[in-house]
Design an enzyme around this catalytic site. Structure first.
Site, PDB file in Angstrom:
ATOM      1  N   TYR A 170       0.802  -1.221   0.000  1.00  0.00           N
ATOM      2  CA  TYR A 170       0.000   0.000   0.000  1.00  0.00           C
ATOM      3  C   TYR A 170       0.835   1.272   0.000  1.00  0.00           C
ATOM      4  CZ  TYR A 170      -4.452  -2.394   0.451  1.00  0.00           C
ATOM      5  OH  TYR A 170      -5.560  -3.161   0.205  1.00  0.00           O
TER       6      TYR A 170
ATOM      7  N   ASP B 237      -6.222 -34.480   5.197  1.00  0.00           N
ATOM      8  CA  ASP B 237      -7.267 -35.179   4.464  1.00  0.00           C
ATOM      9  C   ASP B 237      -6.655 -36.209   3.516  1.00  0.00           C
ATOM     10  OD1 ASP B 237      -9.382 -33.812   5.608  1.00  0.00           O
ATOM     11  OD2 ASP B 237      -9.489 -32.301   4.014  1.00  0.00           O
TER      12      ASP B 237
ATOM     13  N   GLU C 285      -4.376 -30.351   9.324  1.00  0.00           N
ATOM     14  CA  GLU C 285      -4.511 -29.569   8.095  1.00  0.00           C
ATOM     15  C   GLU C 285      -5.399 -28.342   8.260  1.00  0.00           C
ATOM     16  OE1 GLU C 285      -6.504 -30.052   3.646  1.00  0.00           O
ATOM     17  OE2 GLU C 285      -5.861 -31.833   4.729  1.00  0.00           O
TER      18      GLU C 285
END
Length: 355
Positions: free
Chosen positions: A103, A213, A161
């Site tokens: 910015y 997963d 996870e």
């Protein structure tokens, strides 16, 4: 190189910045276009011969940046602007985020990824890590934290996870019941998460397990912790946690724990393409062939499922049954050579990506 990065002090960096900018000014004053060489690193390749030098912390070559090319001129412009901001932060002993830097010149930088690339280039040029530049992220592991002693009664660390699983374990008071530390990177881990995990392991010398997963993205997240990310390969030795052991969930868990068919999802074409792209990674063949076998088995089975699928038995099944059992058995069991050959022969059936 790792030691150089971790011990880099502000005055040393300021001297390097001064020397770098002076060389550019001298080239311009003499009518020569500046030519900057940035070392390139990688943490894996697709060379299955085992002769590669990936993950060794060594440069794999240099990239030349010159003002003769417009894209290179812009890249150098951005790098110098970011370097000026970094110099001010170091001189004033202040910290700023990557977003703060963006910015300060949004019309020049255009997007955050441009700033991220410049910071990576600067880290390589100055042989330092981001925290040395006083460029902070969401959570910062400070030099003071690195020097402090960390004491814990924990017996191991589990990296999960995603946040939903983290909250499940928190609700079940898993840490209190099992004397452990649970960490999540909420998907692909950011640098502060990986750096904090590296700090914990270095200070506490505890076993560390990964729970992800059963899908290609969970596998890729796990390899990011263990081997590092391709985008930050130059800092792999500083951030990776090579000690991490794969705790689950595995393809065969759907049979071993009687996961109903309705909890299993078919692999998508994108899933299959991702698996095919990951299989040739050299570190799977060289360092963790059992992990590679699990990835092949996932592709062969053609189904995936989430950690939460274990809740089909009960909400507390993950914390009361699954994890204690897996930790007791030490995570992923290493197959013998004969067993792996037998399993490989069973997977000889051609797999179609369109199936």
């Amino acid at each position: 190189m790792e030691g150089k990065r971790s011990n880099t002090r502000p005055l040393t960096l300021l001297r390097k910045i001064k020397g770098f900018t002076r060389s550019i000014v001298e080239d311009l004053a003499r009518g020569r276009p500046p030519l900057i060489y940035i070392e390139r690193f990688r943490n894996y390749c697709t060379d299955t011969s085992g002769n590669c030098s990936c993950s060794s912390g060594l440069s794999t070559g240099k990239e030349a940046i010159s003002l003769k090319r417009e894209c290179h001129a812009r890249r150098l412009d951005v790098m110098l602007r970011v370097l000026l901001i970094v110099q001010q932060l170091l001189q004033e002993n202040r910290h700023g985020s990557k977003r703060d830097i963006y910015y300060m010149h949004p019309t020049v930088f255009k997007e955050q990824s441009v700033v991220d690339r410049a910071i990576n280039d600067i880290c390589i040029l100055l042989q330092c890590s981001r925290h040395n530049l006083n460029v902070a992220m969401a959570v910062t592991v400070t030099p003071l934290m690195l020097e402090q002693d960390i004491i814990s009664v924990a017996q191991y660390v589990i990296v999960v996870e995603k946040e939903s699983v983290f909250q499940r374990l928190a609700n079940d008071q898993f840490c209190k019941r099992n004397r452990c530390i649970v960490i999540t990177g909420r998907g692909y881990p950011d640098v502060p998460t990986r750096r904090f995990l590296r700090l914990l392991i270095d200070k506490l010398h505890l076993p560390v397990y990964g729970l992800v997963d059963c899908d290609p993205y969970g596998f890729d997240i796990l390899t990011t912790y263990k081997f590092g990310s391709l985008q930050m390969a130059y800092d792999a030795t500083f951030l990776r946690v090579s000690e991490i052991q794969w705790l689950g969930v595995f393809v065969q868990d759907c049979d071993n724990y009687s996961i109903p068919q309705q909890c299993l999802l078919p692999l998508t074409a994108e899933d299959k393409r991702k698996i095919e792209a990951m299989l040739p990674r050299c570190y799977l063949q060289r360092e963790v062939p059992q992990w590679r076998f699990e990835l092949e088995l996932l592709l062969h089975k053609g189904v995936k499922f989430e950690i939460e699928a274990l809740s089909v038995h009960s909400l507390t099944f993950l914390s009361h049954e699954y994890l204690p059992s897996k930790i007791h058995n030490g995570g992923l069991k290493i197959l013998s050579l004969n067993q792996m050959i037998l399993h490989q022969n069973r997977l000889k059936t051609p797999i179609s990506l369109n199936s």
